[in-house]
Motif scaffolding. Structure first.
Motif, PDB file in Angstrom:
ATOM      1  N   GLY A  80      -8.571 -19.248   9.612  1.00  0.00           N
ATOM      2  CA  GLY A  80      -7.634 -20.191   8.994  1.00  0.00           C
ATOM      3  C   GLY A  80      -7.357 -19.954   7.526  1.00  0.00           C
ATOM      4  N   VAL A  81      -7.599 -18.719   7.037  1.00  0.00           N
ATOM      5  CA  VAL A  81      -7.221 -18.471   5.641  1.00  0.00           C
ATOM      6  C   VAL A  81      -5.705 -18.284   5.577  1.00  0.00           C
ATOM      7  CG1 VAL A  81      -9.448 -17.406   5.061  1.00  0.00           C
ATOM      8  CG2 VAL A  81      -7.503 -15.944   5.642  1.00  0.00           C
ATOM      9  N   GLU A  82      -5.154 -18.493   4.402  1.00  0.00           N
ATOM     10  CA  GLU A  82      -3.692 -18.474   4.269  1.00  0.00           C
ATOM     11  C   GLU A  82      -3.139 -17.093   3.919  1.00  0.00           C
ATOM     12  OE1 GLU A  82      -5.619 -20.974   3.154  1.00  0.00           O
ATOM     13  OE2 GLU A  82      -4.826 -22.529   4.494  1.00  0.00           O
ATOM     14  N   MET A  83      -4.003 -16.195   3.412  1.00  0.00           N
ATOM     15  CA  MET A  83      -3.483 -14.879   3.001  1.00  0.00           C
ATOM     16  C   MET A  83      -4.633 -13.865   2.985  1.00  0.00           C
ATOM     17  SD  MET A  83      -0.972 -14.158  -0.209  1.00  0.00           S
ATOM     18  CE  MET A  83      -1.921 -14.808  -1.572  1.00  0.00           C
ATOM     19  N   PHE A  84      -4.340 -12.613   3.390  1.00  0.00           N
ATOM     20  CA  PHE A  84      -5.324 -11.529   3.245  1.00  0.00           C
ATOM     21  C   PHE A  84      -4.569 -10.236   2.993  1.00  0.00           C
ATOM     22  CE2 PHE A  84      -5.163  -9.025   7.200  1.00  0.00           C
ATOM     23  CZ  PHE A  84      -4.431  -9.855   8.036  1.00  0.00           C
ATOM     24  N   ASN A  85      -5.331  -9.148   2.763  1.00  0.00           N
ATOM     25  CA  ASN A  85      -4.637  -7.892   2.460  1.00  0.00           C
ATOM     26  C   ASN A  85      -5.257  -6.692   3.155  1.00  0.00           C
ATOM     27  OD1 ASN A  85      -6.922  -7.911   0.870  1.00  0.00           O
ATOM     28  ND2 ASN A  85      -5.870  -7.612  -1.059  1.00  0.00           N
ATOM     29  N   VAL A  86      -4.463  -5.632   3.224  1.00  0.00           N
ATOM     30  CA  VAL A  86      -4.880  -4.362   3.827  1.00  0.00           C
ATOM     31  C   VAL A  86      -4.435  -3.256   2.868  1.00  0.00           C
ATOM     32  CG1 VAL A  86      -4.465  -5.310   6.147  1.00  0.00           C
ATOM     33  CG2 VAL A  86      -2.693  -3.939   5.075  1.00  0.00           C
ATOM     34  N   LEU A 117      -4.749   1.454  -6.011  1.00  0.00           N
ATOM     35  CA  LEU A 117      -5.773   0.741  -6.784  1.00  0.00           C
ATOM     36  C   LEU A 117      -5.577   1.067  -8.263  1.00  0.00           C
ATOM     37  CD1 LEU A 117      -8.940   1.447  -4.593  1.00  0.00           C
ATOM     38  CD2 LEU A 117      -7.715  -0.709  -4.796  1.00  0.00           C
ATOM     39  N   THR A 118      -5.672   0.041  -9.099  1.00  0.00           N
ATOM     40  CA  THR A 118      -5.389   0.278 -10.521  1.00  0.00           C
ATOM     41  C   THR A 118      -6.501   1.080 -11.198  1.00  0.00           C
ATOM     42  OG1 THR A 118      -6.186  -1.968 -10.794  1.00  0.00           O
ATOM     43  CG2 THR A 118      -3.834  -1.614 -11.102  1.00  0.00           C
ATOM     44  N   SER A 119      -7.620   1.262 -10.518  1.00  0.00           N
ATOM     45  CA  SER A 119      -8.700   2.051 -11.120  1.00  0.00           C
ATOM     46  C   SER A 119      -8.364   3.550 -11.148  1.00  0.00           C
ATOM     47  CB  SER A 119      -9.992   1.816 -10.346  1.00  0.00           C
ATOM     48  OG  SER A 119      -9.740   1.940  -8.962  1.00  0.00           O
ATOM     49  N   PHE A 120      -7.356   3.972 -10.374  1.00  0.00           N
ATOM     50  CA  PHE A 120      -6.961   5.385 -10.377  1.00  0.00           C
ATOM     51  C   PHE A 120      -6.101   5.722 -11.579  1.00  0.00           C
ATOM     52  CE2 PHE A 120      -7.226   5.274  -5.552  1.00  0.00           C
ATOM     53  CZ  PHE A 120      -8.269   6.179  -5.480  1.00  0.00           C
ATOM     54  N   ASP A 121      -6.398   6.882 -12.231  1.00  0.00           N
ATOM     55  CA  ASP A 121      -5.377   7.406 -13.132  1.00  0.00           C
ATOM     56  C   ASP A 121      -4.532   8.362 -12.293  1.00  0.00           C
ATOM     57  OD1 ASP A 121      -6.814   9.745 -12.914  1.00  0.00           O
ATOM     58  OD2 ASP A 121      -7.763   9.564 -14.877  1.00  0.00           O
ATOM     59  N   ASN A 122      -3.452   8.854 -12.870  1.00  0.00           N
ATOM     60  CA  ASN A 122      -2.515   9.634 -12.061  1.00  0.00           C
ATOM     61  C   ASN A 122      -3.172  10.876 -11.454  1.00  0.00           C
ATOM     62  OD1 ASN A 122       0.183   9.746 -11.055  1.00  0.00           O
ATOM     63  ND2 ASN A 122       0.454  11.561 -12.322  1.00  0.00           N
ATOM     64  N   GLU A 123      -4.045  11.522 -12.260  1.00  0.00           N
ATOM     65  CA  GLU A 123      -4.649  12.767 -11.786  1.00  0.00           C
ATOM     66  C   GLU A 123      -5.561  12.523 -10.584  1.00  0.00           C
ATOM     67  OE1 GLU A 123      -6.736  14.850 -14.902  1.00  0.00           O
ATOM     68  OE2 GLU A 123      -7.580  16.189 -13.362  1.00  0.00           O
ATOM     69  N   TYR A 129      -3.828  11.508  -2.833  1.00  0.00           N
ATOM     70  CA  TYR A 129      -2.571  11.209  -2.127  1.00  0.00           C
ATOM     71  C   TYR A 129      -1.486  12.280  -2.306  1.00  0.00           C
ATOM     72  CZ  TYR A 129      -4.706   6.608  -1.618  1.00  0.00           C
ATOM     73  OH  TYR A 129      -5.559   5.579  -1.313  1.00  0.00           O
ATOM     74  N   GLY A 130      -1.732  13.263  -3.200  1.00  0.00           N
ATOM     75  CA  GLY A 130      -0.815  14.394  -3.352  1.00  0.00           C
ATOM     76  C   GLY A 130       0.498  14.067  -4.045  1.00  0.00           C
ATOM     77  N   GLU A 131       0.636  12.874  -4.584  1.00  0.00           N
ATOM     78  CA  GLU A 131       1.880  12.518  -5.285  1.00  0.00           C
ATOM     79  C   GLU A 131       1.555  11.655  -6.500  1.00  0.00           C
ATOM     80  OE1 GLU A 131       5.698  11.397  -3.235  1.00  0.00           O
ATOM     81  OE2 GLU A 131       4.335  11.322  -1.528  1.00  0.00           O
ATOM     82  N   ASP A 132       2.550  11.507  -7.390  1.00  0.00           N
ATOM     83  CA  ASP A 132       2.325  10.649  -8.554  1.00  0.00           C
ATOM     84  C   ASP A 132       2.230   9.190  -8.128  1.00  0.00           C
ATOM     85  OD1 ASP A 132       2.304  12.711 -10.356  1.00  0.00           O
ATOM     86  OD2 ASP A 132       4.479  12.639 -10.690  1.00  0.00           O
ATOM     87  N   ILE A 133       1.399   8.462  -8.863  1.00  0.00           N
ATOM     88  CA  ILE A 133       1.136   7.054  -8.541  1.00  0.00           C
ATOM     89  C   ILE A 133       2.424   6.239  -8.367  1.00  0.00           C
ATOM     90  CG2 ILE A 133       0.572   4.945  -9.816  1.00  0.00           C
ATOM     91  CD1 ILE A 133      -2.156   5.703 -10.116  1.00  0.00           C
ATOM     92  N   ASP A 134       3.325   6.299  -9.347  1.00  0.00           N
ATOM     93  CA  ASP A 134       4.506   5.433  -9.310  1.00  0.00           C
ATOM     94  C   ASP A 134       5.335   5.658  -8.060  1.00  0.00           C
ATOM     95  OD1 ASP A 134       3.730   4.396 -11.609  1.00  0.00           O
ATOM     96  OD2 ASP A 134       5.345   5.240 -12.865  1.00  0.00           O
ATOM     97  N   CYS A 154       0.591  -5.723  -6.631  1.00  0.00           N
ATOM     98  CA  CYS A 154       1.108  -4.679  -7.530  1.00  0.00           C
ATOM     99  C   CYS A 154       1.003  -5.147  -8.972  1.00  0.00           C
ATOM    100  CB  CYS A 154       2.558  -4.346  -7.177  1.00  0.00           C
ATOM    101  SG  CYS A 154       3.705  -5.700  -7.471  1.00  0.00           S
ATOM    102  N   SER A 155       1.409  -4.266  -9.878  1.00  0.00           N
ATOM    103  CA  SER A 155       1.409  -4.667 -11.284  1.00  0.00           C
ATOM    104  C   SER A 155       2.714  -5.422 -11.573  1.00  0.00           C
ATOM    105  CB  SER A 155       1.284  -3.409 -12.158  1.00  0.00           C
ATOM    106  OG  SER A 155       2.306  -3.353 -13.107  1.00  0.00           O
ATOM    107  N   VAL A 156       2.655  -6.291 -12.557  1.00  0.00           N
ATOM    108  CA  VAL A 156       3.843  -7.055 -12.965  1.00  0.00           C
ATOM    109  C   VAL A 156       5.022  -6.113 -13.199  1.00  0.00           C
ATOM    110  CG1 VAL A 156       4.797  -8.369 -14.915  1.00  0.00           C
ATOM    111  CG2 VAL A 156       2.560  -8.968 -13.973  1.00  0.00           C
ATOM    112  N   TYR A 157       4.691  -4.953 -13.773  1.00  0.00           N
ATOM    113  CA  TYR A 157       5.748  -4.023 -14.181  1.00  0.00           C
ATOM    114  C   TYR A 157       6.380  -3.272 -13.001  1.00  0.00           C
ATOM    115  CZ  TYR A 157       3.626  -5.412 -18.495  1.00  0.00           C
ATOM    116  OH  TYR A 157       3.123  -6.178 -19.517  1.00  0.00           O
ATOM    117  N   GLU A 158       5.794  -3.404 -11.810  1.00  0.00           N
ATOM    118  CA  GLU A 158       6.384  -2.766 -10.614  1.00  0.00           C
ATOM    119  C   GLU A 158       7.116  -3.770  -9.746  1.00  0.00           C
ATOM    120  OE1 GLU A 158       2.778  -1.439  -8.908  1.00  0.00           O
ATOM    121  OE2 GLU A 158       2.582   0.251 -10.257  1.00  0.00           O
TER     122      GLU A 158
END
Ligand code: C5P
Length: 227
Positions: A80-86, A117-123, A129-134, A154-158
């Motif tokens: 009965g939770v209202e929201m979850f994520n994958v 995940l925001t803990s990743f830097d682009n490298e 994932y073989g591609e740039d984060i954005d 996501c981030s506010v900026y996306e």
């Protein structure tokens, strides 16, 4: 825009104390892996007994084979939770299988996808994932939308970009909010309420600025007047 308070205090007693302090507001509560692993569904029930109208976002970020994810999603819906994520990187088949499994529920939880995940830097992101984060984060958001999920973390900026690539109704939930420009802590890209609004964000997640405040009730009240 809605406020989701992250219950990130170190133990159950403190999290329940915070929930009691802010029980009279129309808010969401975010329960993460640590609390849920330690305190289980009993904790969710205790939150609902404080205020049955609390909306709960179970932030467990599921990632597994499609059938196992759908089994887990079904159990989450039963609680009965209202929201979850994958994780969107679990793949389109997994996301579709989850949504299909939830069809049997008259009222199913909102399902969000974690893009990057925001803990990743682009490298380090590229190594996996073989591609740039954005670029990849936007692709993941479109996958989630096409699979019938309700939105993304996501981030506010996306947020705006994701809505224009999907739909205005596709939910964006954004952590890293410092409502009135408070200290960023370990968050790299923070935004205040005004910026979140400008970016059409649907849910802001706020942790430390609430639970580290001298009076969490005051700050929640203040945030709600600005949404
Ligand atoms: O204390 P603060 O407001 O920074 O808390 C943000 C909450 O959102 C924490 O529970 C954190 O784990 C979560 N989160 C995040 N960044 C993400 C995903 C989740 O900060 N990309």
């Amino acid at each position: 825009m809605k406020l989701c308070v992250a219950l990130d205090l170190p133990d159950k007693k403190e999290n329940l104390k915070l929930a009691k302090e802010i029980k009279d507001f129309d808010i969401w509560l975010k329960v993460g892996l640590r609390s849920f692993i330690r305190d289980g569904r009993n904790f969710l029930e205790e939150l609902k007994s404080i205020n049955p109208d609390f909306n709960i976002f179970l932030d467990l970020k599921l990632y597994d084979i499609p059938n196992t994810m759908a089994d887990a999603a079904e159990e989450i819906a039963k609680m009965g939770v209202e929201m979850f994520n994958v994780h969107a990187s679990s793949g389109k088949v997994a996301m579709e299988t989850v949504m299909k499994r939830l069809e049997k529920f008259e009222k199913r939880p909102i399902v969000l996808a974690v893009t990057a995940l925001t803990s990743f830097d682009n490298e380090s992101f590229r190594k996996i994932y073989g591609e740039d984060i954005d670029k990849k984060a936007s692709e993941f958001a479109v996958d989630a939308y096409r699979c019938g999920l309700d939105g993304v973390v996501c981030s506010v900026y996306e947020s705006k970009k994701i809505k224009s690539a999907t739909s205005e109704k596709f939910i964006t939930l954004t952590p890293g909010i410092r409502p009135f420009g408070e200290e960023a802590g370990d968050q790299k890209r923070v935004a205040d309420i005004k910026t979140a609004k400008e970016n059409m964000v649907d849910f802001i997640v706020v942790g430390r600025p609430v639970y580290k405040a001298d009076n969490p009730k005051d700050i929640v009240g203040k945030i709600l007047t600005k949404l």
